[in-house]
Design an enzyme around this catalytic site. Structure first.
Site, PDB file in Angstrom:
ATOM      1  N   GLY A 226     113.262  30.339 -75.492  1.00  0.00           N
ATOM      2  CA  GLY A 226     112.571  29.482 -74.538  1.00  0.00           C
ATOM      3  C   GLY A 226     111.121  29.880 -74.344  1.00  0.00           C
ATOM      4  N   SER A 227     110.628  29.713 -73.111  1.00  0.00           N
ATOM      5  CA  SER A 227     109.197  29.877 -72.838  1.00  0.00           C
ATOM      6  C   SER A 227     108.675  31.290 -73.034  1.00  0.00           C
ATOM      7  CB  SER A 227     108.897  29.416 -71.408  1.00  0.00           C
ATOM      8  OG  SER A 227     109.111  28.029 -71.283  1.00  0.00           O
TER       9      SER A 227
END
Length: 576
Positions: free
Chosen positions: A295-296
């Protein structure tokens, strides 16, 4: 008749011929004895020559797999060196324990023998034991590694054909705390997982094959792991799993200048003293064997890549006013600002749109080359044999660059990501991680410069800013200048992204004023709670977990807090 000379007469007198039968027979027997002796010598010489020749032939053969025949009472288990943590705590050691065996050919009464043995060892399979005791073999094991009390009880039974031997048994004083790192051995004391297996592959196995490591006292080996830090990390992960109802958790602490791994925990874990636990599917080492979309948290690498081109700085802007539509999919922001953002703002607001546009500005080939420099296309190699291979698109399109830029579409092991993140803050040097002690000088010889020192300085600034103003505020620890990047990724279930299962991560470093350690935390399928107001994103679970870990391990690792006056306030005095 023959003649004989007679003195004074001048002629020879006739001599009558005589025979000696006894002397002739003696001569004949002597000749026969000599012949028999010579034949015996030749026969024995031939026999010994055949035996010697056979031994030479056998000695020159190399069997496909060495065969070793046990004899009663023979030492069969292998000695292993003690494994210590970096400050000398024992993580694994050998002790001598009894094992009980039988010589079936000497068993007088099989039924009585079975009856007596099972009174002391009730877990024995009677059917199997009968089969083996009636096999006619010279040697069988009854049970390996019994207790001294069991040995004494069996000895008192006085069963003919039953004996005992002493073997090396591996014990792990730290138990499950270091299970995934140290690994475990089988009943013959041979490493089958973790660092124990590495020892056998690296050098111990050669000693075993040469027969030089049965009873020898071997020099201890030392790991980079700090048992105190390892315990603190595990304790906080257990707390996080309980608080956020996560199905699994993992974390590591790495020295950014040497690559030494000070702690690495993956839960659920296992106790090496109970090997069956290690076979359960959920006990894999998620830090090294599992590979995940992060993810981020992956945006940290995309940001470093963009800044390192030299074409952009922290104030460079990218359009994040509207979602990006590509290939029938839409790339949007979780909490969109719907405006043009600087790189600084893209980072602290975790903008998918802005990050995707940064990656497009670098280009597909530039993006792939940067990730290749960080090692994300290769399987991570450490002393632990368990290692998962990264997953990435076979056909790399523009949409691949956009999604991978913000952490979807490429899966790497958490330890691989943690090692790469150290390069973002240590001046730009990618150092292979290790579970063994390593000096800074040795690390520098192994290091590869992957970003410039100037880019590294900007990343330290952004990481700290994200904790002060961005998505990772709950990771802050007073006095330790924590920095990092949160990541929340939807998990892939049956080939599709799940709408209700997430993997949260926090990639952090401390202190950002002079980075010494990277702390990586991952929680698998946490849920929103009352404490998090229903949120399940990384800023609400992985980040505060990392903060608690840092607060506990920093003093252990010798990192003192720094409290500077803020806006004219008096310095805060603390004790720790």
């Amino acid at each position: 008749m023959s003649s004989a000379y007679l003195p004074g007469l001048g002629f020879a007198a006739p001599r009558t011929a005589t025979r000696d039968p006894a002397g002739a027979e003696t001569a004949r027997l002597d000749r026969q004895a000599r012949v028999r002796l010579i034949l015996a010598i030749v026969a024995f010489a031939t026999i010994y020559a055949v035996i010697a020749g056979r031994l030479v032939v056998l000695a020159s053969l190399t069997p496909a797999s060495p065969v070793h025949y046990l004899s009663p009472g023979e030492q069969v288990s292998h000695a292993r060196p003690e494994i210590l943590d970096r400050v000398g705590n024992v993580l694994a050691t050998d002790i001598m324990v009894p094992s009980v065996y039988a010589e079936p050919v000497r068993i007088v009464d099989v039924d009585e023998t079975i009856e007596k043995l099972t009174t002391v060892l009730p877990d024995l399979d009677r059917t199997d034991l009968r089969r083996r005791l009636t096999s006619g073999r010279d040697f069988i094991w009854i049970k390996r590694e019994i207790s001294p009390a069991e040995r004494a009880a069996i000895h008192r039974l006085g069963i003919p054909g039953i004996g005992f031997t002493e073997e090396n048994k591996r014990v792990y004083p730290a138990g499950a705390i270091t299970g995934h790192v140290v690994g475990l051995v089988n009943v013959d004391n041979l490493g089958i997982a973790g660092y124990e297996k590495h020892l056998d592959v690296a050098w111990l196995g050669a000693l075993h094959q040469a027969g030089l490591a049965h009873t020898a006292r071997l020099e201890p080996v030392t790991l980079s792991i700090d048992l105190r830090a390892q315990h603190a990390v595990r304790d906080e992960l257990i707390r996080a799993m309980d608080t956020f109802k996560a199905k699994a958790a993992a974390a590591t602490v790495i020295d950014v200048h040497t690559g030494e791994i000070l702690a690495m925990v993956s839960l659920p874990d296992f106790d090496p003293q109970r090997p069956s636990e290690a076979l359960e599917p959920d006990r894999i080492n998620r830090m090294t064997t599992g590979v995940y979309e992060l993810g981020s948290a992956f945006k940290a690498f995309t940001t470093a890549m963009t800044l390192d081109t030299g074409r952009f700085d922290l104030k460079s802007t990218f359009d994040a006013r509207s979602p990006i539509r590509v290939g029938g999919n839409t790339i949007g922001d979780y909490h969109g600002k719907n405006r043009i953002l600087t790189i600084e703002e893209i980072y602290i607001h975790s903008s998918n749109i802005g990050t995707a546009r940064m990656a497009l500005a670098v280009g597909i080939e530039g993006h792939k080359e940067f990730l290749r420099k960080l090692g994300f296309f290769d399987r991570l190699e450490t002393e632990l044999p368990e290692s998962g291979a990264p997953l990435y698109p076979k056909v790399w399109r523009e949409v691949s660059t956009m999604t991978i830029a913000f952490g979807h579409g490429m899966s790497v092991s958490p330890l691989q990501a943690a090692a790469a993140s150290a390069a973002l803050v240590n001046g730009g040097k990618l150092i292979p991680p290790t579970f063994e002690p390593r000096s800074r000088e040795a690390a520098d010889r192994l290091a590869r410069q992957v970003i410039s020192p100037q880019t590294s300085d900007m990343m330290r600034y952004l990481m700290r800013l994200n904790v002060v103003k961005g998505t990772a505020k709950k990771a802050d620890v007073p006095g330790y200048s924590v920095g990092g990047k949160t990541g929340t990724a939807e998990k892939v279930v049956n080939g599709r992204y799940s709408g209700n299962k997430v993997l949260t991560t926090f990639l952090s470093t401390f202190p950002t004023t002079d980075p010494k350690y990277v702390v990586f935390v991952m929680l698998d399928e946490p849920i929103g709670t009352t404490e998090t107001h229903g949120y399940r994103t990384a800023g609400w679970n992985a980040a505060p977990t990392a903060g608690r870990i840092i607060g506990r391990v920093a003093p252990i690792l010798g990192v003192p807090p720094e409290f500077a006056p803020i806006d004219g306030e008096e310095p805060l005095t603390v004790s720790y």
